[in-house]
Design a protein around this motif. Structure first.
Motif, short mmCIF file in Angstrom:
data_model
loop_
_atom_site.label_atom_id
_atom_site.label_comp_id
_atom_site.label_asym_id
_atom_site.label_seq_id
_atom_site.Cartn_x
_atom_site.Cartn_y
_atom_site.Cartn_z
N ARG A 116 15.01 4.50 -6.92
CA ARG A 116 14.37 3.20 -7.05
C ARG A 116 13.97 2.71 -5.66
O ARG A 116 14.81 2.58 -4.78
N LEU A 117 12.67 2.45 -5.48
CA LEU A 117 12.16 1.93 -4.21
C LEU A 117 11.87 0.44 -4.39
O LEU A 117 10.98 0.07 -5.17
N MET A 118 12.60 -0.39 -3.69
CA MET A 118 12.43 -1.84 -3.80
C MET A 118 11.77 -2.38 -2.54
O MET A 118 12.14 -2.00 -1.42
N GLU A 119 10.81 -3.25 -2.74
CA GLU A 119 10.11 -3.86 -1.60
C GLU A 119 10.96 -4.99 -1.03
O GLU A 119 11.15 -6.01 -1.66
N VAL A 137 9.63 -0.95 -7.33
CA VAL A 137 9.90 -2.34 -7.68
C VAL A 137 9.27 -3.21 -6.60
O VAL A 137 9.84 -3.40 -5.52
N PRO A 138 8.07 -3.74 -6.84
CA PRO A 138 7.38 -4.53 -5.81
C PRO A 138 8.03 -5.88 -5.58
O PRO A 138 8.78 -6.39 -6.44
N GLU A 139 7.75 -6.48 -4.44
CA GLU A 139 8.27 -7.80 -4.12
C GLU A 139 7.75 -8.81 -5.16
O GLU A 139 6.58 -8.78 -5.51
N PRO A 140 8.60 -9.73 -5.63
CA PRO A 140 8.20 -10.63 -6.73
C PRO A 140 7.34 -11.81 -6.27
O PRO A 140 7.65 -12.98 -6.53
N THR A 159 0.83 -1.21 0.00
CA THR A 159 0.00 0.00 0.00
C THR A 159 0.86 1.25 0.00
O THR A 159 0.60 2.21 -0.73
N PHE A 160 1.90 1.25 0.81
CA PHE A 160 2.82 2.38 0.88
C PHE A 160 3.42 2.66 -0.50
O PHE A 160 3.45 3.81 -0.95
N LEU A 161 3.89 1.62 -1.17
CA LEU A 161 4.54 1.80 -2.46
C LEU A 161 3.55 2.22 -3.54
O LEU A 161 3.84 3.07 -4.38
N GLN A 162 2.37 1.62 -3.53
CA GLN A 162 1.38 1.92 -4.57
C GLN A 162 0.74 3.28 -4.38
O GLN A 162 0.64 4.07 -5.33
#
Length: 365
Positions: A162-165, A107-110, A88-91
């Motif tokens: 770049r924000l990576m989860e 970059v969401p967690e895969p 939610t934070f990233l989106q």
């Protein structure tokens, strides 16, 4: 050195710039001639200096363009317990706010890759939760592989941040520790994991972020959110498991005590040169301690309080406030890197000479 200083060349970066501006087209011979005739340096020394400066400038010019842009780009890893609100934070915050939408690539967690492996479409995430003692090692290995693939796929983006989860470090310092302590991963398996983890990280510096963002909430709050989102694989997750993960996140990312042995502390000299903006001044810390992986010691972390459940579709101001804190953290880390680069480049080479910061502050006697 004294002769160079007398000529007004007190920094290595100044000598390199002089070579770029006046002597590069003529090669090292022109620089040697200048050092001998105008500065008074012995010819043998002048040859060594000129050769060093030429090599340094050539390497810098070769790394310009896309490589240079990649170096300027920052990567932050967003960390936190299961169901703390990372997605939610990233989106909602990173993608939908004026402060971040042109700054950030998310970059969401895969998770999709964990739920659909190979031609048989195996769900390794579900297998882990169903039989953790059987699949913990398999799952953690595959998680690392997918994070590596994800890092490579997103490495050449154009946006400044770049924000990576999550990251390979939360995998190792939180989740691998948790499954090992639960005896779902044997001593042999964790030894194998560690035997390849360290050398792989050492060879792939892109896996090491420039900063961490820790979304912090209690295990009870995380359990409530987990039950609301109803992801099928997570229905077996217990409050005790969330408490264990919370404790490991705290040990790694949150300074629980003010003692010299606390998990994090501010660098000894950095705050004097460049302090975090007032909005995040009390929320930024630096990873510290022997238990922290060597590649991320003194990497900064921003702690964000996520205990309250906020409807970001309605509370626009709360969403904007989180975005402003991330934007401030980005500017702070970027400027800090510039300060550190200046400290390395701003001085002549000899040991024993003062190291001066941008404002003339003596950093090392």
């Amino acid at each position: 050195m004294e002769k160079l200083v007398a000529k007004g060349i007190g920094k290595l970066v100044e000598l390199k710039q002089l070579y770029r501006d006046k002597f590069r087209t003529g090669g090292t011979e022109k620089l040697v001639e200048y050092l001998v005739a105008s500065v008074g340096v012995h010819k043998n020394h002048a040859n060594v200096i000129a050769s060093f400066i030429k090599d340094a400038v050539d390497k810098e010019l070769e790394s310009s363009g896309q490589a240079s842009q990649a170096k300027k780009r920052l990567t932050f890893c967003v960390e936190g317990n299961i169901s703390v609100g990372k997605t939610t934070f990233l989106q909602r915050i990173a993608n939908e706010t004026f402060e971040l939408r042109d700054l950030v690539e998310v970059v969401p967690e895969p998770i999709g890759k964990w739920q659909d492996v190979g031609k048989e479409h195996f769900n390794v995430l579900d297998a882990f939760y169903a039989e953790p003692s059987r699949y913990a090692y398999t799952f953690q290995n595959y998680v690392f592989v997918t994070r590596l693939m994800q890092e490579r796929e997103s490495a050449n983006g154009l946006k400044p941040l770049r924000l990576m989860e999550r990251s390979v470090f939360s995998d190792r310092m939180v989740f691998v520790r948790a499954v090992h302590e639960a005896k779902w991963m044997s001593e042999m398996e964790i030894s194998i994991y560690d035997s390849w983890f360290d050398p792989v990280v050492a060879e792939l510096p892109g896996l090491v972020p420039d900063g961490f963002i820790y979304l912090r909430a209690s295990p009870d709050a995380c359990l409530r959110r987990l039950q609301m989102r109803k992801r099928p694989e997570e229905q077996k997750v217990t409050l005790d498991y969330l408490k264990g993960l919370h404790e490991k996140h705290e040990q790694w990312l949150f300074p629980t005590t003010p003692s010299p042995n606390s998990v994090m502390s501010v660098k000894e000299w950095l705050p004097t040169l460049h302090q975090p903006p007032p909005r995040i001044k009390d929320r930024v810390f630096y990873l510290k301690g022997d238990h922290v992986h060597s590649s991320i010691r003194e990497v900064p972390a921003l702690i964000l309080d996520c205990e309250a459940s906020i409807d970001f579709s309605k509370d626009v101001e709360a969403k904007a406030e989180y975005a402003r804190q991330v934007a401030d953290f980005f500017e702070y880390v970027k400027q800090t890197r510039n300060v550190e680069a200046g400290v390395r480049d701003n001085l002549l080479l000899p040991a024993g000479r003062p190291i001066l910061g941008p404002d003339g502050l003596v950093l090392r006697p």
